[in-house]
Design an enzyme around this catalytic site. Structure first.
Site, PDB file in Angstrom:
ATOM      1  N   GLU A 156       0.811  -1.220   0.000  1.00 61.33           N
ATOM      2  CA  GLU A 156       0.000   0.000   0.000  1.00 61.33           C
ATOM      3  C   GLU A 156       0.845   1.271   0.000  1.00 61.33           C
ATOM      4  OE1 GLU A 156      -2.843  -0.369   3.180  1.00 61.33           O
ATOM      5  OE2 GLU A 156      -3.932  -1.989   2.172  1.00 61.33           O
TER       6      GLU A 156
ATOM      7  N   GLU B 188      -5.668  -8.284   0.037  1.00 60.40           N
ATOM      8  CA  GLU B 188      -6.373  -7.928   1.281  1.00 60.40           C
ATOM      9  C   GLU B 188      -7.810  -7.567   0.954  1.00 60.40           C
ATOM     10  OE1 GLU B 188      -4.774  -4.892   3.864  1.00 60.40           O
ATOM     11  OE2 GLU B 188      -2.726  -5.620   3.553  1.00 60.40           O
TER      12      GLU B 188
HETATM   13  O1  IFM Z   1      -4.583  -3.304   8.865  1.00 58.50           O
HETATM   14  C1  IFM Z   1      -4.462  -2.733   7.602  1.00 58.50           C
HETATM   15  C2  IFM Z   1      -3.270  -3.298   6.886  1.00 58.50           C
HETATM   16  O2  IFM Z   1      -2.091  -3.125   7.595  1.00 58.50           O
HETATM   17  C3  IFM Z   1      -3.106  -2.649   5.536  1.00 58.50           C
HETATM   18  N1  IFM Z   1      -4.340  -2.660   4.797  1.00 58.50           N
HETATM   19  C4  IFM Z   1      -5.536  -2.240   5.454  1.00 58.50           C
HETATM   20  C5  IFM Z   1      -5.689  -2.973   6.772  1.00 58.50           C
HETATM   21  C6  IFM Z   1      -6.987  -2.518   7.475  1.00 58.50           C
HETATM   22  O3  IFM Z   1      -6.951  -1.162   7.739  1.00 58.50           O
END
Ligand code: IFM
Length: 440
Positions: A166, A351
């Site tokens: 990210e 994710e």
């Molecule tokens: O917990 C985070 C993760 O570290 C990165 N992506 C989003 C998740 C939820 O906020």
């Protein structure tokens, strides 16, 4: 859950994801201080000033956690290797840290789990933060050196490697909005971090290729962006926000350019000679990881300086984070990425998940909202595959309730509940439902 493994192509991978600082317990094993420790120690940044010193104590309990993945029938585990554990000052090797990841990867393989490694999931060593962190180009070189060190130790056994998790969060959320470490609100620092995090990805790719590594990519997060109304200002805001949030990183990596709508604000603050880095940034990757959670509605706020934006949560049902549940957005990004940027390149949903205020009652956690959330997003993934997107796997965020950054331990994303007093793990109903759905 209203899906089953056989709905997906052969070889499609189901797994769960975590990240080092959020679960390991950073006080153990010689890990060095990170900018998250100091950010959390500064009043007002993190709920109850909580940090990752203990987290889920995965450092000592990883065998139990990997058993949970295996027992659910998962194919793969997405984890990250902490830079500050492996190199406590960002430059000097801590053999205890390397030994830990060595044990961890072997333990995954013993359980039949494919290790999906992420190199940087946000625990920047404080010594590098002292020198400007991601605003300083030297950090990219130090990161490439870390890439060499960890790859020389575990690269022979990992299945896939993502460079950065990210980059938008690393750069914009952390340097412009100030919500994550280092908590800056400065457009010049942001422009530099927006470029340097891409350069760090590119330099790491160069080092990985020099070592003959395959299955290398990056993990980007995307936010579905809709106009608040049908005004011209809202349409303009969509173009601007989409450029900053969704296009900046993929356009750099897939095409070697930055979107004009974002450069409109950043150009004056970019590091000198940035154009010369775009070739290294845009070298081929083997996969793209897609993180997707929600959508926002935006419009123009002329009273604000660039990017002149006002952002609102969408109208639908919300998770514990206050994020709108909008599964169609996942379908739209997977198909858009294939159509506009990466063609047939393998995509992974690296994710997707939701936080909820879960409680253990009589030894069990009933979380029907999460079961529905997962089923709806997996269905959206299936529709994207049917539409031609080459999606090869889905990782739920997260295996465990964990340290949710500025929200401390309050927001529970896990398929497995963690009692943060006793550290007892309790699989939630969603864990059992996921297990049944992906059974062979
Ligand atoms: O917990 C985070 C993760 O570290 C990165 N992506 C989003 C998740 C939820 O906020």
């Amino acid at each position: 859950m209203h899906f089953k493994r056989s709905d997906f192509p052969d070889g499609f991978l189901f797994g769960a994801a975590t990240a080092a600082y959020q679960i390991e317990g950073h006080q153990f094993g010689g890990a060095g201080p990170t900018h998250w420790d100091t950010f959390a120690a500064t009043p007002g940044n993190v709920l109850r000033a909580e940090n990752g010193a203990l987290a889920c104590d995965h450092y000592h309990r990883f065998a139990e956690d990997l058993d949970l993945l295996r027992d659910a029938g998962m194919d793969a585990y997405r984890f990250s290797t902490s830079w500050a554990r492996v190199m406590p000052d960002g430059r000097t090797v801590n053999t205890q840290g390397l030994d830990f990841y060595d044990r961890l990867v072997d333990a995954m393989l013993e359980r039949g789990l494919k290790p999906f490694q992420t190199l940087y999931h946000w625990e920047l060593p404080s010594a590098l933060a002292d020198q400007g962190g991601w605003t300083n180009r030297d950090t990219c070189v130090a990161f490439a050196d870390f890439t060499d060190v960890i790859t020389d130790r575990i690269g022979d056994r990992v299945h896939a490697i993502a460079t950065i998790n990210e980059p938008w969060c690393v750069a914009y959320l952390s340097h412009f909005l100030g919500h994550h470490a280092p908590g800056l609100r400065d457009i010049r620092a942001t422009a530099r971090a927006m470029h340097h995090i891409n350069l760090a990805h590119g330099m790491a790719m160069t080092r990985l290729r020099a070592r003959g590594m395959q299955n290398c990519g990056v993990v980007l997060n995307f936010d579905h962006t809709a106009p608040l109304d049908d005004s011209a200002g809202a349409a303009q805001a969509v173009a601007t926000w989409d450029a900053i949030m969704n296009r900046w990183f993929i356009e750099a990596i897939a095409k070697g350019t930055y979107p004009a709508e974002a450069l409109a604000g950043f150009a004056a603050h970019m590091p000198a000679g940035w154009q010369a880095d775009m070739a290294e940034i845009s070298q081929p990757v083997d996969f793209l990881g897609v993180n997707y959670y929600t959508r926002h509605q935006v419009t123009t706020d002329p009273a604000q300086p660039w990017p002149h934006l006002a952002s609102h949560d969408g109208p639908g049902a919300k998770t514990q984070m206050g994020w709108e549940i909008y599964p169609d957005g996942l379908h739209d990004f997977l198909t858009r990425l294939a159509d506009e940027y990466v063609g047939d390149l393998p995509l992974f949903v690296t994710e997707n998940g939701m936080a909820w205020d879960d409680h253990v009652v009589n030894g069990a956690v009933d979380d029907p909202e999460r079961i529905r959330f997962i089923a709806d997003h997996i269905a959206a993934t299936g529709r994207a595959i049917a539409a031609g997107a080459n999606v090869q796997g889905f990782f739920y965020w997260s295996l465990l309730d964990n340290y949710e950054w500025a929200f401390g331990y309050e927001k529970r994303f896990g398929m497995v509940h963690v009692d943060f007093d006793t550290l007892k793990r309790t699989p939630k109903a969603s864990y059992h439902a996921f297990k049944s759905a992906i059974a062979r």
